[in-house]
Scaffold this motif. Structure first.
Motif, PDB file in Angstrom:
ATOM      1  N   ASP A 161      -6.697   7.613 -11.698  1.00  0.00           N
ATOM      2  CA  ASP A 161      -6.260   8.709 -10.830  1.00  0.00           C
ATOM      3  C   ASP A 161      -4.836   9.051 -11.278  1.00  0.00           C
ATOM      4  N   ALA A 194      -2.869  18.764  -9.038  1.00  0.00           N
ATOM      5  CA  ALA A 194      -1.812  17.734  -9.070  1.00  0.00           C
ATOM      6  C   ALA A 194      -1.951  16.846  -7.826  1.00  0.00           C
ATOM      7  N   THR A 230     -13.656  15.419 -15.128  1.00  0.00           N
ATOM      8  CA  THR A 230     -13.264  16.117 -13.901  1.00  0.00           C
ATOM      9  C   THR A 230     -13.015  17.602 -14.199  1.00  0.00           C
TER      10      THR A 230
HETATM   11  P1  NAD Z   1      -2.303  12.808 -13.847  1.00  0.00           P
HETATM   12  O1  NAD Z   1      -1.361  11.747 -13.492  1.00  0.00           O
HETATM   13  O2  NAD Z   1      -3.010  12.727 -15.162  1.00  0.00           O
HETATM   14  O3  NAD Z   1      -1.585  14.239 -13.771  1.00  0.00           O
HETATM   15  C1  NAD Z   1      -0.934  14.684 -12.635  1.00  0.00           C
HETATM   16  C2  NAD Z   1      -0.133  15.922 -13.013  1.00  0.00           C
HETATM   17  O4  NAD Z   1       0.407  16.508 -11.830  1.00  0.00           O
HETATM   18  C3  NAD Z   1       1.042  15.641 -13.933  1.00  0.00           C
HETATM   19  O5  NAD Z   1       1.108  16.659 -14.895  1.00  0.00           O
HETATM   20  C4  NAD Z   1       2.251  15.741 -13.002  1.00  0.00           C
HETATM   21  O6  NAD Z   1       3.432  16.153 -13.694  1.00  0.00           O
HETATM   22  C5  NAD Z   1       1.762  16.838 -12.080  1.00  0.00           C
HETATM   23  N1  NAD Z   1       2.478  16.918 -10.833  1.00  0.00           N
HETATM   24  C6  NAD Z   1       2.881  15.935 -10.012  1.00  0.00           C
HETATM   25  N2  NAD Z   1       3.532  16.459  -8.956  1.00  0.00           N
HETATM   26  C7  NAD Z   1       3.524  17.791  -9.126  1.00  0.00           C
HETATM   27  C8  NAD Z   1       4.013  18.888  -8.393  1.00  0.00           C
HETATM   28  N3  NAD Z   1       4.666  18.690  -7.248  1.00  0.00           N
HETATM   29  N4  NAD Z   1       3.827  20.134  -8.890  1.00  0.00           N
HETATM   30  C9  NAD Z   1       3.176  20.334 -10.041  1.00  0.00           C
HETATM   31  N5  NAD Z   1       2.657  19.339 -10.765  1.00  0.00           N
HETATM   32  C10 NAD Z   1       2.847  18.095 -10.318  1.00  0.00           C
HETATM   33  O7  NAD Z   1      -3.369  12.880 -12.641  1.00  0.00           O
HETATM   34  P2  NAD Z   1      -4.846  13.474 -12.689  1.00  0.00           P
HETATM   35  O8  NAD Z   1      -5.771  12.359 -12.984  1.00  0.00           O
HETATM   36  O9  NAD Z   1      -4.852  14.702 -13.523  1.00  0.00           O
HETATM   37  O10 NAD Z   1      -5.080  13.847 -11.152  1.00  0.00           O
HETATM   38  C11 NAD Z   1      -4.667  15.097 -10.613  1.00  0.00           C
HETATM   39  C12 NAD Z   1      -5.369  15.331  -9.279  1.00  0.00           C
HETATM   40  O11 NAD Z   1      -6.784  15.329  -9.484  1.00  0.00           O
HETATM   41  C13 NAD Z   1      -5.111  14.283  -8.206  1.00  0.00           C
HETATM   42  O12 NAD Z   1      -5.117  14.902  -6.945  1.00  0.00           O
HETATM   43  C14 NAD Z   1      -6.314  13.362  -8.338  1.00  0.00           C
HETATM   44  O13 NAD Z   1      -6.569  12.631  -7.148  1.00  0.00           O
HETATM   45  C15 NAD Z   1      -7.389  14.381  -8.624  1.00  0.00           C
HETATM   46  N6  NAD Z   1      -8.579  13.849  -9.272  1.00  0.00           N
HETATM   47  C16 NAD Z   1      -8.487  13.175 -10.448  1.00  0.00           C
HETATM   48  C17 NAD Z   1      -9.648  12.729 -11.056  1.00  0.00           C
HETATM   49  C18 NAD Z   1      -9.622  12.057 -12.396  1.00  0.00           C
HETATM   50  O14 NAD Z   1     -10.700  11.853 -12.969  1.00  0.00           O
HETATM   51  N7  NAD Z   1      -8.480  11.744 -12.970  1.00  0.00           N
HETATM   52  C19 NAD Z   1     -10.902  12.935 -10.442  1.00  0.00           C
HETATM   53  C20 NAD Z   1     -10.954  13.642  -9.244  1.00  0.00           C
HETATM   54  C21 NAD Z   1      -9.780  14.100  -8.671  1.00  0.00           C
END
Ligand code: NAD
Length: 413
Positions: A146, A293, A189
């Motif tokens: 995540d 994000a 995703t």
């Molecule tokens: P990640 O850590 O790979 O990326 C997160 C991104 O969000 C980064 O680029 C970070 O700089 C950015 N970010 C953080 N705070 C921010 C803000 N205030 N404004 C703009 N950007 C911001 O995480 P991810 O795995 O890409 O997950 C992103 C979202 O998707 C989360 O809500 C997570 O729960 C959800 N999600 C992820 C998966 C998965 O397979 N990784 C599956 C379902 C849902």
């Protein structure tokens, strides 16, 4: 932090409304609001500079009536029990909505992974597993990446868990391929977001070619969503990370931005792109707005300034319940998180099945199975919404909640 509080209360608001529509008793509603197990552990590590640092680790198992709990592990400084609880309950709804035999869980550690060395992160991860290993595993609770975690972290979890129980690849998903990870998990995703957007466009008979999108988040989900939307002929006009954003009217160059982020650590002053204040991305005029994000970013405060036609919830819990109501009143369509971002957990499920059966599936098999499962779930949501006169989130919750209730009934409680 508003996002954490609002995510939990948003879940409860959506759950309450679904249980009321379905005619369930208060006790069933309460049961679905509560987590089955909540764990908090303190994890001391010696930093590279010799100082002692103590982090808190969390794991919440919300529901396992339909199968072992399944859900990500988040590394972020603001992780706490309230946030993890909210995210775990969303996972129960997500696995039920897409009808895979898993329940809902979530975890996290309140660290900033960007401020820790690889050795420090590995120590922290392995110690977390040492503290909670009795409660996790292939038949009880399966972790996945995540925010702030990735295949490398999942590999450490696999290694630590296997050191205790013997080779156990099915104990965690999103692992490196070399350790039994699945092809297609990395992009799953974002690829899934593309499947849902395409299904919806077909449903409402609107062409996607040339449609514009703005994406908040430049991590795993944001980047792969950008690629998937471009493959559909759409133009991603803006994308942001936590501190910077890039804009280009004719579509941003994702590969160039990835290269720049790697080299300079930010999207600032990207060549041949315009600067954009990251906070303004959500309010850009575009066809599709994709929060990818953190949670709680579309609130009562900014809901009236959202200028997109469709909000695609690639992040978990990006819209508060009040904002959800405001967007609905304004005629903005929401493709809800439990549908839109479920591609990740579906391919995690495929990884778990491959590990349990000692099989390795081809990417073609994985992609086509994902298209089938997610396409069917999306169609069910659109049909149910049309039949009952509901918005898509309400329809998705009704389907998910009734499936969990059916399983609870069958267990006899
Ligand atoms: P990640 O850590 O790979 O990326 C997160 C991104 O969000 C980064 O680029 C970070 O700089 C950015 N970010 C953080 N705070 C921010 C803000 N205030 N404004 C703009 N950007 C911001 O995480 P991810 O795995 O890409 O997950 C992103 C979202 O998707 C989360 O809500 C997570 O729960 C959800 N999600 C992820 C998966 C998965 O397979 N990784 C599956 C379902 C849902």
């Amino acid at each position: 932090m508003t996002s954490r509080i609002s995510m939990r209360s948003a879940y409860e608001t959506f759950l309450d409304a679904a249980c009321e529509r379905l005619g369930y008793s208060r006790s069933i509603t309460s049961l679905l609001a509560l987590a089955a197990l909540e764990i908090k552990v303190e994890i001391p590590i010696v930093r590279d500079n010799g100082e002692l640092a103590i982090f808190s680790g969390y794991r919440v198992q919300h529901q396992n009536a339909r199968g072992p709990c399944k859900g990500g592990l988040r590394y972020h400084p603001e992780v706490d029990m309230e946030e993890v609880r909210g995210l775990a309950s969303l996972m129960t709804m997500k696995t039920a909505l897409v009808d895979i035999p898993l329940g809902g869980g979530k975890g996290g550690i309140d660290c900033d992974p960007h401020q820790l060395s690889s050795r420090e992160l590995e120590t922290l991860t392995r110690k977390f597993v040492k503290r909670i290993h009795r409660e996790i595993g292939p038949n009880s609770d399966i972790m996945a990446p995540d925010v702030g975690t990735d295949a490398r972290v999942m590999g450490w979890i696999h290694s630590e868990y296997s050191a205790i129980y013997g080779h156990s690849p099915a104990a965690v998903t999103g692992k490196p391929l070399a350790l039994g990870g699945s092809l297609g998990r990395d992009k799953a995703t974002g690829f899934g977001v593309g499947i849902v957007v395409r299904k919806h466009a077909e449903h409402v008979d609107v062409p996607l070619k040339g449609a514009t999108a703005a994406i908040q988040g430049f991590g795993n989900v944001g980047i792969h969503t950008a690629r998937a939307l471009c493959d559909l002929g759409m133009k991603v006009i803006a994308i942001s990370d936590s501190r910077s954003a890039a804009y280009r009217k004719d579509g941003v160059d994702i590969d160039a931005l990835i290269k720049q982020k790697k080299e300079r650590g930010s999207l600032h002053e990207a060549e041949e792109h315009d600067e954009l204040e990251p906070g303004k991305l959500l309010e850009l005029e575009c066809d599709y707005l994709v929060p990818a994000a953190l949670g709680g970013v579309i609130t009562a405060e900014n809901a009236d300034r959202i200028a997109a036609r469709v909000v695609v919830e690639a992040a978990n819990g990006p819209t508060t319940s009040e904002a959800d109501r405001r967007l609905g009143e304004r005629g903005i369509t929401i493709l809800p998180d439990i549908l839109a971002n479920s591609g990740g957990v579906i391919v995690s499920y495929f990884e778990w099945v491959q590990n349990l059966q000692r099989e390795v599936w081809t990417l073609e098999k994985i992609d086509s199975a994902l298209v089938h499962i997610l396409g069917k779930a999306a169609q069910n949501v659109f049909t149910h919404a049309a039949d009952k006169g509901l918005d898509f989130r309400s329809a998705a919750f009704d389907i998910a909640v009734s499936r969990v209730k059916e399983a609870l009934d069958a267990t006899g409680f």
